[in-house]
Scaffold this motif. Structure first.
Motif, PDB file in Angstrom:
ATOM      1  N   UNK A  54      31.043  -6.016  15.864  1.00  0.00           N
ATOM      2  CA  UNK A  54      32.065  -5.227  15.167  1.00  0.00           C
ATOM      3  C   UNK A  54      31.742  -5.129  13.682  1.00  0.00           C
ATOM      4  N   UNK A  55      31.295  -6.240  13.079  1.00  0.00           N
ATOM      5  CA  UNK A  55      30.960  -6.220  11.651  1.00  0.00           C
ATOM      6  C   UNK A  55      29.773  -5.297  11.378  1.00  0.00           C
ATOM      7  N   UNK A  56      28.843  -5.174  12.317  1.00  0.00           N
ATOM      8  CA  UNK A  56      27.735  -4.226  12.139  1.00  0.00           C
ATOM      9  C   UNK A  56      28.270  -2.803  12.021  1.00  0.00           C
ATOM     10  N   UNK A  57      29.284  -2.478  12.842  1.00  0.00           N
ATOM     11  CA  UNK A  57      29.879  -1.148  12.768  1.00  0.00           C
ATOM     12  C   UNK A  57      30.684  -0.994  11.473  1.00  0.00           C
ATOM     13  N   UNK A  58      31.349  -2.058  11.044  1.00  0.00           N
ATOM     14  CA  UNK A  58      32.108  -2.004   9.786  1.00  0.00           C
ATOM     15  C   UNK A  58      31.163  -1.726   8.620  1.00  0.00           C
ATOM     16  N   UNK A  59      30.019  -2.407   8.623  1.00  0.00           N
ATOM     17  CA  UNK A  59      29.051  -2.191   7.539  1.00  0.00           C
ATOM     18  C   UNK A  59      28.525  -0.750   7.563  1.00  0.00           C
ATOM     19  N   UNK A  60      28.324  -0.232   8.761  1.00  0.00           N
ATOM     20  CA  UNK A  60      27.869   1.156   8.863  1.00  0.00           C
ATOM     21  C   UNK A  60      28.948   2.109   8.355  1.00  0.00           C
ATOM     22  N   UNK A  61      30.195   1.798   8.697  1.00  0.00           N
ATOM     23  CA  UNK A  61      31.306   2.616   8.221  1.00  0.00           C
ATOM     24  C   UNK A  61      31.415   2.556   6.703  1.00  0.00           C
ATOM     25  N   UNK A  62      31.234   1.347   6.149  1.00  0.00           N
ATOM     26  CA  UNK A  62      31.312   1.185   4.701  1.00  0.00           C
ATOM     27  C   UNK A  62      30.235   2.013   3.994  1.00  0.00           C
ATOM     28  N   UNK A  63      29.094   2.163   4.641  1.00  0.00           N
ATOM     29  CA  UNK A  63      27.986   2.901   4.008  1.00  0.00           C
ATOM     30  C   UNK A  63      28.374   4.347   3.711  1.00  0.00           C
ATOM     31  N   UNK A  64      29.325   4.895   4.488  1.00  0.00           N
ATOM     32  CA  UNK A  64      29.760   6.265   4.238  1.00  0.00           C
ATOM     33  C   UNK A  64      30.569   6.378   2.951  1.00  0.00           C
ATOM     34  N   UNK A  65      31.060   5.255   2.438  1.00  0.00           N
ATOM     35  CA  UNK A  65      31.853   5.269   1.207  1.00  0.00           C
ATOM     36  C   UNK A  65      31.010   4.972  -0.027  1.00  0.00           C
ATOM     37  N   UNK A  66      29.750   4.629   0.185  1.00  0.00           N
ATOM     38  CA  UNK A  66      28.909   4.248  -0.932  1.00  0.00           C
ATOM     39  C   UNK A  66      28.296   5.479  -1.599  1.00  0.00           C
ATOM     40  N   UNK A  67      28.079   5.365  -2.882  1.00  0.00           N
ATOM     41  CA  UNK A  67      27.471   6.461  -3.633  1.00  0.00           C
ATOM     42  C   UNK A  67      26.002   6.588  -3.240  1.00  0.00           C
ATOM     43  N   UNK A  68      25.630   7.756  -2.770  1.00  0.00           N
ATOM     44  CA  UNK A  68      24.259   7.960  -2.307  1.00  0.00           C
ATOM     45  C   UNK A  68      23.691   9.249  -2.882  1.00  0.00           C
ATOM     46  N   UNK A  69      22.397   9.411  -2.743  1.00  0.00           N
ATOM     47  CA  UNK A  69      21.730  10.659  -3.094  1.00  0.00           C
ATOM     48  C   UNK A  69      21.429  11.424  -1.816  1.00  0.00           C
ATOM     49  N   UNK A  70      21.331  12.719  -1.947  1.00  0.00           N
ATOM     50  CA  UNK A  70      21.061  13.568  -0.801  1.00  0.00           C
ATOM     51  C   UNK A  70      19.758  14.313  -1.034  1.00  0.00           C
ATOM     52  N   UNK A  71      18.844  14.210  -0.073  1.00  0.00           N
ATOM     53  CA  UNK A  71      17.489  14.726  -0.239  1.00  0.00           C
ATOM     54  C   UNK A  71      17.193  15.827   0.773  1.00  0.00           C
ATOM     55  N   UNK A  72      16.445  16.813   0.321  1.00  0.00           N
ATOM     56  CA  UNK A  72      15.899  17.833   1.198  1.00  0.00           C
ATOM     57  C   UNK A  72      14.400  17.587   1.284  1.00  0.00           C
ATOM     58  N   UNK A  73      13.925  17.285   2.499  1.00  0.00           N
ATOM     59  CA  UNK A  73      12.523  16.891   2.679  1.00  0.00           C
ATOM     60  C   UNK A  73      11.862  17.820   3.701  1.00  0.00           C
ATOM     61  N   UNK A  74      10.712  18.376   3.341  1.00  0.00           N
ATOM     62  CA  UNK A  74      10.020  19.266   4.287  1.00  0.00           C
ATOM     63  C   UNK A  74       9.281  18.478   5.369  1.00  0.00           C
ATOM     64  N   UNK A  75       9.220  19.058   6.539  1.00  0.00           N
ATOM     65  CA  UNK A  75       8.474  18.472   7.657  1.00  0.00           C
ATOM     66  C   UNK A  75       7.650  19.583   8.301  1.00  0.00           C
ATOM     67  N   UNK A  76       6.389  19.308   8.502  1.00  0.00           N
ATOM     68  CA  UNK A  76       5.497  20.308   9.082  1.00  0.00           C
ATOM     69  C   UNK A  76       5.330  20.039  10.575  1.00  0.00           C
ATOM     70  N   UNK A  77       5.916  20.873  11.434  1.00  0.00           N
ATOM     71  CA  UNK A  77       5.836  20.633  12.891  1.00  0.00           C
ATOM     72  C   UNK A  77       4.414  20.735  13.449  1.00  0.00           C
ATOM     73  N   UNK A  78       3.480  21.308  12.661  1.00  0.00           N
ATOM     74  CA  UNK A  78       2.095  21.378  13.124  1.00  0.00           C
ATOM     75  C   UNK A  78       1.428  20.008  13.122  1.00  0.00           C
ATOM     76  N   UNK A  79       1.921  19.123  12.226  1.00  0.00           N
ATOM     77  CA  UNK A  79       1.324  17.794  12.106  1.00  0.00           C
ATOM     78  C   UNK A  79       2.098  16.729  12.890  1.00  0.00           C
TER      79      UNK A  79
END
Length: 339
Positions: free
Chosen positions: A209-234
């Motif tokens: 249960x605490x593992x899920x609580x920690x995961x839930x808490x992560x949604x409240x933490x200040x984070x950065x949002x990244x756009x990363x390219x992925x090449x499906x050929x590789x």
């Protein structure tokens, strides 16, 4: 209500602290005596269940003194006895007892773990639901858990009587999987896409249960949002995510735990297809091929999929994105739409 019951409501005795305070163990109980106001003695007994019983004696008259328990007695003398006795009980509570916020043992154990890990106490917001405690990130007041005491049938028709349960926020894909397991239910009174209910009846172990609580808490933490390219050929990331929801990926500079990563797949897709979260960083790697060399990787977990026609490169241009040649931060207005 008796003075003792009022002061020690939802409190749990810590017997180690009780002995350190000065209580003597006599048989199956702990006893403590205290002289106050010169002529009065309080005899306090705590039994094996943690129940506290107190008596006050008038040493001058050599008998038990009970006038201070009568609420209508408001004279200066009786009030001083009452106040002194209450002060003693409050001191014992602070030094020998721990607060019980909820009814069930597991709810209180989980609460204690949350308080030790995040230093967040539950907040009781509703007069009409005094048994509902909210856990909020102290930095931004965002909720990450709610413990409730409700009629079990409101959660599931098979649950009898009142139960204690916790609502936590998880990724929609994880919620779908967990709902197939015993002990998990669609979120009661909250968004069922993003929240899930777990009944606190020891079906699940505290640590899970605490593992899920920690995961839930992560949604409240200040984070950065990244756009990363992925090449499906590789690398065929689509096939990988069709089998597993976690993948190792080359780690850009500046990325941190719990950051969001949006994978933009190049031609023939030319669109954002996956939202992920960073769940591991700085993982050593010696990978090298004709296209790249990687010294460290991150572990990302799939949170959400997007349709191929939702966030195409043409759509991204509307948000000021003209090229995706390497990792970059997401425009705030686009990130809000993608959430």
């Amino acid at each position: 209500m008796e003075i003792e019951k009022e002061i020690f409501a939802r409190m749990q005795a810590n017997f180690k602290k009780i002995e350190e305070y000065g209580f003597r163990k006599v048989g199956e109980v702990y006893q403590y005596s205290y002289i106050f106001l010169d002529n009065f003695r309080a005899d306090i007994t705590i039994d094996g269940s943690g129940m506290l019983i107190g008596k006050v004696y008038d040493l001058t008259m050599d008998c038990e003194y009970i006038n201070f328990r009568i609420e209508s007695q408001m004279g200066e003398f009786v009030s001083s006895v009452r106040e002194s006795y209450k002060n003693l009980l409050e001191d014992i509570k602070v030094n020998c007892f721990e607060k019980l916020y909820f009814v069930s043992d597991q709810a209180n154990r989980v609460t204690q773990s949350i308080m030790e890990y995040y230093y967040d106490e539950p907040v009781f917001l509703w007069e009409s639901a005094k048994d509902h405690g909210v856990f909020k990130n102290d930095n931004n007041d965002k909720w990450y858990a709610l413990i409730m005491y409700v009629d079990g049938k409101k959660i599931d028709e098979k649950l009898e009587g009142k139960v204690e349960a916790i609502n936590i926020k998880l990724s929609p894909l994880k919620i779908i999987d967990l709902l197939k397991r015993k002990g998990f239910y669609p979120a009661y009174h909250m968004n069922k896409k993003n929240w899930i209910t777990i009944v606190l009846d020891d079906t699940l172990q505290d640590e899970e249960i605490m593992n899920y609580v920690r995961e839930s808490h992560s949604f409240t933490e200040t984070t950065s949002n990244w756009l990363i390219p992925a090449n499906p050929k590789y690398y065929d990331v689509i096939s990988h995510f069709n089998q597993k929801d976690v993948i190792l990926w080359r780690q850009p500079n500046g990325i941190r735990m719990n950051d969001k990563v949006y994978l933009y797949l190049g031609s023939p897709y030319s669109a954002i297809l996956f939202q992920c979260q960073v769940i591991g960083v700085d993982i050593p790697s010696q990978y090298q091929d004709e296209n790249s060399t990687t010294s460290k990787t991150m572990k990302i977990k799939l949170l959400k999929r997007y349709r191929r026609d939702e966030y195409t490169f043409a759509k991204l241009k509307e948000y000021g994105i003209r090229a995706i040649r390497g990792p970059r931060h997401m425009p705030e207005n686009l990130e809000k739409e993608l959430c």
